[in-house]
Scaffold this motif. Sequence first.
Motif, PDB file in Angstrom:
ATOM      1  N   LYS A   1      30.859  36.717  52.269  1.00  0.00           N
ATOM      2  CA  LYS A   1      32.273  36.352  52.073  1.00  0.00           C
ATOM      3  C   LYS A   1      32.430  35.316  50.961  1.00  0.00           C
ATOM      4  CE  LYS A   1      33.056  35.207  56.405  1.00  0.00           C
ATOM      5  NZ  LYS A   1      31.750  35.585  57.029  1.00  0.00           N
ATOM      6  N   THR A   2      31.561  34.306  50.968  1.00  0.00           N
ATOM      7  CA  THR A   2      31.647  33.285  49.911  1.00  0.00           C
ATOM      8  C   THR A   2      31.336  33.897  48.554  1.00  0.00           C
ATOM      9  OG1 THR A   2      31.054  31.508  51.441  1.00  0.00           O
ATOM     10  CG2 THR A   2      30.720  31.086  49.092  1.00  0.00           C
ATOM     11  N   PHE A   3      30.310  34.739  48.509  1.00  0.00           N
ATOM     12  CA  PHE A   3      29.982  35.424  47.250  1.00  0.00           C
ATOM     13  C   PHE A   3      31.182  36.232  46.769  1.00  0.00           C
ATOM     14  CE2 PHE A   3      28.700  39.000  44.727  1.00  0.00           C
ATOM     15  CZ  PHE A   3      27.738  38.489  43.883  1.00  0.00           C
ATOM     16  N   PHE A   4      31.800  36.989  47.668  1.00  0.00           N
ATOM     17  CA  PHE A   4      32.918  37.858  47.301  1.00  0.00           C
ATOM     18  C   PHE A   4      34.080  37.048  46.736  1.00  0.00           C
ATOM     19  CE2 PHE A   4      36.995  39.793  48.363  1.00  0.00           C
ATOM     20  CZ  PHE A   4      36.862  41.060  47.816  1.00  0.00           C
ATOM     21  N   THR A   5      34.461  35.955  47.405  1.00  0.00           N
ATOM     22  CA  THR A   5      35.617  35.183  46.929  1.00  0.00           C
ATOM     23  C   THR A   5      35.309  34.485  45.611  1.00  0.00           C
ATOM     24  OG1 THR A   5      34.969  33.318  48.364  1.00  0.00           O
ATOM     25  CG2 THR A   5      36.617  34.856  49.218  1.00  0.00           C
ATOM     26  N   ARG A   6      34.065  34.054  45.418  1.00  0.00           N
ATOM     27  CA  ARG A   6      33.725  33.426  44.129  1.00  0.00           C
ATOM     28  C   ARG A   6      33.676  34.479  43.019  1.00  0.00           C
ATOM     29  NH1 ARG A   6      29.124  28.892  45.847  1.00  0.00           N
ATOM     30  NH2 ARG A   6      30.575  27.581  47.041  1.00  0.00           N
ATOM     31  N   TRP A   7      33.206  35.663  43.349  1.00  0.00           N
ATOM     32  CA  TRP A   7      33.217  36.773  42.382  1.00  0.00           C
ATOM     33  C   TRP A   7      34.649  37.094  41.975  1.00  0.00           C
ATOM     34  CZ3 TRP A   7      35.271  41.699  43.779  1.00  0.00           C
ATOM     35  CH2 TRP A   7      35.109  42.706  42.811  1.00  0.00           C
ATOM     36  N   LEU A   8      35.551  37.188  42.945  1.00  0.00           N
ATOM     37  CA  LEU A   8      36.946  37.474  42.631  1.00  0.00           C
ATOM     38  C   LEU A   8      37.583  36.298  41.884  1.00  0.00           C
ATOM     39  CD1 LEU A   8      39.286  39.416  42.826  1.00  0.00           C
ATOM     40  CD2 LEU A   8      39.754  38.563  45.145  1.00  0.00           C
ATOM     41  N   GLY A   9      37.196  35.070  42.247  1.00  0.00           N
ATOM     42  CA  GLY A   9      37.693  33.898  41.536  1.00  0.00           C
ATOM     43  C   GLY A   9      37.279  33.887  40.073  1.00  0.00           C
ATOM     44  N   GLU A  10      36.049  34.343  39.795  1.00  0.00           N
ATOM     45  CA  GLU A  10      35.610  34.448  38.397  1.00  0.00           C
ATOM     46  C   GLU A  10      36.474  35.434  37.621  1.00  0.00           C
ATOM     47  OE1 GLU A  10      31.574  35.378  37.621  1.00  0.00           O
ATOM     48  OE2 GLU A  10      30.893  33.320  37.879  1.00  0.00           O
ATOM     49  N   ARG A  11      36.800  36.551  38.257  1.00  0.00           N
ATOM     50  CA  ARG A  11      37.657  37.538  37.597  1.00  0.00           C
ATOM     51  C   ARG A  11      39.029  36.923  37.321  1.00  0.00           C
ATOM     52  NH1 ARG A  11      35.107  42.494  38.045  1.00  0.00           N
ATOM     53  NH2 ARG A  11      36.936  43.737  37.506  1.00  0.00           N
ATOM     54  N   ALA A  12      39.538  36.162  38.290  1.00  0.00           N
ATOM     55  CA  ALA A  12      40.835  35.506  38.109  1.00  0.00           C
ATOM     56  C   ALA A  12      40.775  34.489  36.976  1.00  0.00           C
ATOM     57  CB  ALA A  12      41.256  34.822  39.416  1.00  0.00           C
ATOM     58  N   LYS A  13      39.695  33.727  36.914  1.00  0.00           N
ATOM     59  CA  LYS A  13      39.570  32.700  35.873  1.00  0.00           C
ATOM     60  C   LYS A  13      39.512  33.322  34.483  1.00  0.00           C
ATOM     61  CE  LYS A  13      37.439  28.942  37.125  1.00  0.00           C
ATOM     62  NZ  LYS A  13      36.391  27.946  37.480  1.00  0.00           N
ATOM     63  N   ARG A  14      38.864  34.482  34.379  1.00  0.00           N
ATOM     64  CA  ARG A  14      38.816  35.166  33.089  1.00  0.00           C
ATOM     65  C   ARG A  14      40.196  35.659  32.661  1.00  0.00           C
ATOM     66  NH1 ARG A  14      33.763  37.324  34.911  1.00  0.00           N
ATOM     67  NH2 ARG A  14      34.726  39.316  35.490  1.00  0.00           N
ATOM     68  N   LEU A  15      41.088  35.849  33.626  1.00  0.00           N
ATOM     69  CA  LEU A  15      42.464  36.253  33.306  1.00  0.00           C
ATOM     70  C   LEU A  15      43.366  35.057  33.028  1.00  0.00           C
ATOM     71  CD1 LEU A  15      43.107  39.104  35.927  1.00  0.00           C
ATOM     72  CD2 LEU A  15      42.865  39.359  33.446  1.00  0.00           C
ATOM     73  N   GLY A  16      42.832  33.848  33.132  1.00  0.00           N
ATOM     74  CA  GLY A  16      43.617  32.661  32.829  1.00  0.00           C
ATOM     75  C   GLY A  16      44.139  31.926  34.046  1.00  0.00           C
TER      76      GLY A  16
END
Length: 444
Positions: free
Chosen positions: A73-88
């Motif tokens: 779960k932590t891996f998944f949310t950090r992975w999704l957070g990275e995608r969000a950060k790349r979008l600004g």
Amino acid sequence: MSSAQPLRPAAVSAARRRAVIDALRRGAVPETGLDLLATGLDRFEAALDDELHAVASGASVFKAVRGEYGSGKTFFTRWLGERAKRLGFAVAEVQISETETPLHKLETVYRRLTERLSTASFPPSALRPVVDAWFYALEEDALAAGASEDELAAAVEKLLLARLTEVSRHAPSFATALRGYRSALAEGDEATAAVVLAWLGGQPHVAAAARRSAGVRGNLDHFGALGFLQGLLTVLRDSGHRGLFMVLDEVETLQRVRSDARDKALNALRQLIDEVHSGRFPGLYLVITGTPAFYDGQQGVQRLAPLAQRLATDFTTDPRFDNPRAVQLRLPGFGQESLVDLGVTIRDLYAAGADAPDRVTALADDAYIAELAHAVGGTLGGKVGVAPRLFLKKLVGDVLDRIDQFEDFDPRKHYRLTVTDNELTDIERNVMAAASADDIELDV
């Protein structure tokens, strides 16, 4: 790998590779570079990216992630957070806990949010650079509208009030504190500016003199926190960020608190979901994580019928047909095959930066990685779902590092998997103990 066109290890920068490998060697989830490790998440990508783009355009999304302990779960949310950060997006991960960050006190959640706030340019806490960027943007807008240097301060004040009109209906002190912060900076009073910003970030026990100078009183409370979150979203958007990706991690800890505090926390969660869906928080992507027991058990979500109704999702079908657009996502966890795939990915990533890459790939071939994955899973009683952290720690620290540094080291000849109690997490320790108990033969 998770993407349709995975990154080749050779194309990864040395710094990203080192950060990922160093974290795995410590047995930790890397803070960045998770796209390099994402195995089996490709089926979520399209739907989640669509939601992130919608939030970037002014929508708001709530998502609940469910998975057993160790399912990632932590891996998944950090992975999704990275995608969000790349979008600004700005990103914040908040750990819910009974003592440090109780969910029924949203002011503590808001405070942890500002402490953990990060952007593509700034690590936590990015609150001050975000606020400074906002004032800079207001100045640029005022100048573009024709304000002279002499008129700039008044023009910025007017813009500030206009941008925060909706926020001020619910939390007038948010705009007041921002004006106090700007005034202190203009007067060269850095100490007061820092204190006022701390108050704006929800910190308690701020000096009364500084609060008075900024025109604010008291400390942030549960209800004011929602207004401050609304204000922070406005500041983020106007300072060039597409939105805020916020994670409330380990919400299942609510099951262990006193019943009165648990009921308040569940109701606070219900309130948050309703506010997100009402459109009060444009630009917010809010994620919670929890175990199936939290979502399905009588000590969790099911204890509050309105909350259970909002989170209800059908998981009776084959997991292959889970709907990634649903309010609740199920993480399947790791099987033996996906664990081996992950090990091969890490081996290749490691070899791309190794001193002896050919030796690494030859001695830690796919067959050996499968053997090691099977051995680690066996140590944990066959519970492969909780094995990834320990498996990757052993693979990097005990095997790949030794192959790379010692010419005559052969893991098949010179290495035998050992697992000591002090290197296990509580979850892994409990699983291992249960496996040991199952091995005991009883005379019946």
